[in-house]
Design a protein around this motif. Structure first.
Motif, PDB file in Angstrom:
ATOM      1  N   VAL A  41      40.830 -10.469  14.612  1.00 33.04           N
ATOM      2  CA  VAL A  41      40.362  -9.665  15.567  1.00 33.04           C
ATOM      3  C   VAL A  41      41.506  -8.590  15.593  1.00 33.04           C
ATOM      4  O   VAL A  41      41.075  -7.376  15.870  1.00 33.04           O
ATOM      5  CB  VAL A  41      40.345 -10.417  17.102  1.00 33.04           C
ATOM      6  CG1 VAL A  41      40.160  -9.500  18.150  1.00 33.04           C
ATOM      7  CG2 VAL A  41      39.315 -11.540  16.916  1.00 33.04           C
ATOM      8  N   ILE A  42      42.709  -9.103  15.290  1.00 34.64           N
ATOM      9  CA  ILE A  42      43.621  -8.002  15.346  1.00 34.64           C
ATOM     10  C   ILE A  42      43.552  -6.993  14.116  1.00 34.64           C
ATOM     11  O   ILE A  42      43.672  -5.664  14.158  1.00 34.64           O
ATOM     12  CB  ILE A  42      45.269  -8.895  15.258  1.00 34.64           C
ATOM     13  CG1 ILE A  42      45.395  -9.582  16.297  1.00 34.64           C
ATOM     14  CG2 ILE A  42      46.456  -7.818  14.917  1.00 34.64           C
ATOM     15  CD1 ILE A  42      46.727 -10.632  16.239  1.00 34.64           C
ATOM     16  N   ARG A  43      43.080  -7.520  13.198  1.00 33.56           N
ATOM     17  CA  ARG A  43      42.819  -6.627  11.874  1.00 33.56           C
ATOM     18  C   ARG A  43      41.704  -5.672  12.332  1.00 33.56           C
ATOM     19  O   ARG A  43      41.761  -4.453  11.896  1.00 33.56           O
ATOM     20  CB  ARG A  43      42.414  -7.394  10.657  1.00 33.56           C
ATOM     21  CG  ARG A  43      43.516  -7.963   9.911  1.00 33.56           C
ATOM     22  CD  ARG A  43      42.990  -8.419   8.600  1.00 33.56           C
ATOM     23  NE  ARG A  43      42.026  -9.360   8.439  1.00 33.56           N
ATOM     24  CZ  ARG A  43      42.269 -10.730   8.677  1.00 33.56           C
ATOM     25  NH1 ARG A  43      43.590 -11.248   8.750  1.00 33.56           N
ATOM     26  NH2 ARG A  43      41.244 -11.778   8.562  1.00 33.56           N
ATOM     27  N   GLN A  44      40.474  -6.116  12.993  1.00 31.15           N
ATOM     28  CA  GLN A  44      39.519  -5.189  13.438  1.00 31.15           C
ATOM     29  C   GLN A  44      40.186  -4.120  14.254  1.00 31.15           C
ATOM     30  O   GLN A  44      39.754  -2.924  14.313  1.00 31.15           O
ATOM     31  CB  GLN A  44      38.566  -5.961  14.395  1.00 31.15           C
ATOM     32  CG  GLN A  44      37.980  -7.076  13.477  1.00 31.15           C
ATOM     33  CD  GLN A  44      36.412  -6.891  13.062  1.00 31.15           C
ATOM     34  OE1 GLN A  44      36.334  -5.493  12.692  1.00 31.15           O
ATOM     35  NE2 GLN A  44      35.635  -7.733  13.120  1.00 31.15           N
ATOM     36  N   LEU A  45      41.130  -4.629  15.096  1.00 32.50           N
ATOM     37  CA  LEU A  45      41.590  -3.532  16.020  1.00 32.50           C
ATOM     38  C   LEU A  45      42.477  -2.456  15.219  1.00 32.50           C
ATOM     39  O   LEU A  45      42.364  -1.088  15.434  1.00 32.50           O
ATOM     40  CB  LEU A  45      42.714  -4.086  17.164  1.00 32.50           C
ATOM     41  CG  LEU A  45      42.167  -5.229  18.351  1.00 32.50           C
ATOM     42  CD1 LEU A  45      43.319  -5.761  18.818  1.00 32.50           C
ATOM     43  CD2 LEU A  45      41.176  -4.354  19.115  1.00 32.50           C
ATOM     44  N   ALA A  46      42.985  -2.924  14.131  1.00 31.07           N
ATOM     45  CA  ALA A  46      43.889  -2.168  13.444  1.00 31.07           C
ATOM     46  C   ALA A  46      42.903  -1.160  12.543  1.00 31.07           C
ATOM     47  O   ALA A  46      43.189   0.135  12.656  1.00 31.07           O
ATOM     48  CB  ALA A  46      44.712  -2.777  12.441  1.00 31.07           C
ATOM     49  N   ARG A 114      53.585  -1.337   9.479  1.00 32.09           N
ATOM     50  CA  ARG A 114      52.854  -2.610   9.371  1.00 32.09           C
ATOM     51  C   ARG A 114      52.130  -2.960  10.897  1.00 32.09           C
ATOM     52  O   ARG A 114      51.390  -3.813  11.102  1.00 32.09           O
ATOM     53  CB  ARG A 114      54.028  -3.725   9.188  1.00 32.09           C
ATOM     54  CG  ARG A 114      53.954  -3.840   7.666  1.00 32.09           C
ATOM     55  CD  ARG A 114      55.443  -4.137   7.166  1.00 32.09           C
ATOM     56  NE  ARG A 114      55.309  -4.276   5.982  1.00 32.09           N
ATOM     57  CZ  ARG A 114      56.201  -3.878   4.871  1.00 32.09           C
ATOM     58  NH1 ARG A 114      57.495  -3.474   5.525  1.00 32.09           N
ATOM     59  NH2 ARG A 114      56.078  -3.736   3.638  1.00 32.09           N
ATOM     60  N   VAL A 115      52.950  -2.396  11.864  1.00 31.93           N
ATOM     61  CA  VAL A 115      52.107  -2.262  13.392  1.00 31.93           C
ATOM     62  C   VAL A 115      50.709  -1.762  13.207  1.00 31.93           C
ATOM     63  O   VAL A 115      49.600  -2.248  13.542  1.00 31.93           O
ATOM     64  CB  VAL A 115      53.010  -1.653  14.328  1.00 31.93           C
ATOM     65  CG1 VAL A 115      52.141  -1.583  15.478  1.00 31.93           C
ATOM     66  CG2 VAL A 115      54.124  -2.243  14.704  1.00 31.93           C
ATOM     67  N   CYS A 116      50.706  -0.392  12.575  1.00 35.77           N
ATOM     68  CA  CYS A 116      49.458   0.129  12.376  1.00 35.77           C
ATOM     69  C   CYS A 116      48.417  -0.695  11.461  1.00 35.77           C
ATOM     70  O   CYS A 116      47.196  -0.428  11.977  1.00 35.77           O
ATOM     71  CB  CYS A 116      49.654   1.399  11.892  1.00 35.77           C
ATOM     72  SG  CYS A 116      50.771   2.541  12.890  1.00 35.77           S
ATOM     73  N   SER A 117      48.832  -1.221  10.642  1.00 30.76           N
ATOM     74  CA  SER A 117      47.768  -2.029   9.704  1.00 30.76           C
ATOM     75  C   SER A 117      47.469  -3.236  10.143  1.00 30.76           C
ATOM     76  O   SER A 117      46.829  -3.920   9.772  1.00 30.76           O
ATOM     77  CB  SER A 117      48.552  -2.085   8.152  1.00 30.76           C
ATOM     78  OG  SER A 117      49.607  -2.772   8.342  1.00 30.76           O
ATOM     79  N   GLY A 118      47.946  -3.627  11.476  1.00 30.01           N
ATOM     80  CA  GLY A 118      47.795  -4.875  11.975  1.00 30.01           C
ATOM     81  C   GLY A 118      48.494  -6.163  11.212  1.00 30.01           C
ATOM     82  O   GLY A 118      48.019  -7.256  11.340  1.00 30.01           O
TER      83      GLY A 118
END
Ligand SMILES: Cc1cc2nc3c(=O)[nH]c(=O)nc-3n(C[C@H](O)[C@H](O)[C@H](O)COP(=O)(O)OP(=O)(O)OC[C@H]3O[C@@H](n4cnc5c(N)ncnc54)[C@H](O)[C@@H]3O)c2cc1C
Length: 407
Positions: A41-46, A114-118
């Motif tokens: 889910v975090i990756r999807q947000l990213a 790394r924040v932006c890429s999740g």
């Protein structure tokens, strides 16, 4: 004055809304019940550019505005009203921005992409057991160790994200507010660091945490976090030594604008649930929406919701004027004032709306089979304290109106 969003902003909001409807809405109850936001889910947000939306493109961000961030936050919370995802989102659009403003080039280049890429998360570690409202009284100590290092010792009593950070592929940590001057120096003895609990996949064993048991907003943990002689390189210092208080307030101001937006999204969802229910629920032979005791409450809530949304959008708009457009005539005090109003108004309104919607559902709302309680109680986290209590918001507003000598 123009209340219409530009076609690009409208398209952006609609795209986020569609993404949330498709990907997020089917999972929010499972996330809340399971007490965990999964990595996918975090990756999807990213992948939607939502993590670090307001960060510069140089660091992988979208260089988005805070108004856009508010619109996206509202959509996210509307489609996942238990708020864990919205909280994770808003933290990534306030505290990493503080790192972008005040961090060293090395720290920014290492962590922000790394924040932006999740792959990493950044939150805030401020509150201590003796009273979170008085940020100027923090005791967690940061002391120099040679020229290049600082040693952190002490405890933060309520910090969101640690167990999620532990599971992030790269890691992350917090903007940590620490004491570098004497305790009686108060605001003038505070320095902020980017304290990373996990970095490059390696967890720092000098940082430990113990989660609280939360009754709502359960997808992310809030924990007691202990720093036991944690060594931090000077390159992770945010701003000048002993000048950290104002920097921390910038992060809180931005977070509060976005808290307004996510609690509005939550309130919108609650009210929609309520409206569809009162139109179909018949008692004494007719829909309960026909009783003015109910429809007048609805009218009041709609009026307040509209006013609250405008207040929150205005706060985000001012953040854009100040930070993004660097327009003269807009300052940090405007943002503190409007950010405090946004959080105070929107969170308390969402909670009031939640309470009434629960009542409209009658006894059925009491059971976990109906998800309304998840949204109502999630909002309560912001009513009681997360990112500042209601009274602290009042204090900020009153101080601006009356002058420091009266508050
Ligand atoms: C779900 C959740 C998540 C959180 N996540 C984080 C996080 O990630 N990082 C973090 O640092 N903190 C976090 N917090 C902590 C939050 O920031 C604090 O709860 C908040 O700042 C208040 O501090 P406190 O709880 O110690 O209350 P206190 O400061 O002890 O206040 C208690 C009460 O006294 C009132 N009060 C205090 N001083 C005054 C005054 N001068 N005038 C009038 N009333 C006053 C307050 O408004 C409050 O009602 C979280 C809290 C929650 C509930």
């Amino acid at each position: 004055m123009d209340f219409e969003l530009s076609p690009e902003t409208k398209m952006f909001r609609d795209n986020i809304s569609e993404f949330c409807r498709r990907v997020i809405a089917p999972r929010w109850v499972e996330i809340d019940e399971g007490g965990r936001i999964e990595q996918d889910v975090i990756r999807q947000l990213a992948s939607q550019g939502l993590l670090g939306l307001v960060l510069s493109e140089d660091y992988g961000g979208q260089n988005g505005g805070f108004l856009e961030a508010a619109l996206a936050g509202e959509e996210l919370a509307y489609h996942a009203p238990a708020l864990s995802l919205a909280v994770l989102y808003l933290l990534q659009n306030s505290w990493p921005f503080v790192v972008e403003l005040y961090g060293s080039e090395e720290a920014r280049g290492e962590v922000l992409p790394r924040v932006c890429s999740g792959e990493a998360l950044v939150g805030i570690a401020s509150t201590e057991a003796h009273g979170g409202s008085d940020v100027a009284s923090v005791r967690l100590k940061a002391e120099r160790r040679g020229d290049k290092l600082w040693a952190l010792n002490g405890e933060k009593s309520m910090v969101s994200l640690p167990s999620i950070i532990e599971n992030m592929p790269w890691g992350g940590g917090w903007v940590l507010i620490s004491r570098t001057g004497k305790i009686e120096d108060r605001h003038n003895g505070i320095t902020n660091f980017l304290a990373l609990m996990k970095r490059g996949g390696e967890t720092d064993s000098s940082i430990s945490y113990k989660p609280w048991t939360e009754f709502a907003r359960r997808g992310l943990d809030t924990s007691i976090v202990t720093f036991n002689d944690t060594l931090v390189e000077d390159k992770y210092r945010l701003g000048e030594v002993n000048r950290g208080f104002k920097i921390a307030m910038e992060g809180f101001n931005l977070a509060r604008c976005l808290i307004g937006a996510v609690t509005i999204g939550c309130a919108r969802w609650l009210l929609e649930q309520g409206v569809s229910w009162i139109k179909q629920r018949e008692v004494f032979g007719k829909p309960i929406a026909t009783y003015q005791a109910i429809s007048f409450k609805l009218a009041d809530h709609l009026k307040e919701l509209e006013a609250a949304r405008l207040l929150c959008y205005k706060a985000a708009w001012v953040a854009d004027k100040y930070y993004k457009e660097k327009r003269e005539g807009f300052g940090l005090r405007d943002l503190a004032y409007l950010g405090a109003m946004s959080k105070l108004k929107c969170a308390s309104l969402a909670f009031e709306i939640g309470e009434d919607v629960m009542k409209w559902f009658g006894g059925a709302s009491y059971f976990k089979e109906l998800p309304i309680f998840r949204a109502w109680l999630a909002v309560f986290s912001y009513v009681v304290g997360a990112e500042g209590t209601e009274n602290m918001m009042r204090l900020i507003i009153a101080r601006e109106a009356l002058g420091r000598e009266y508050v």
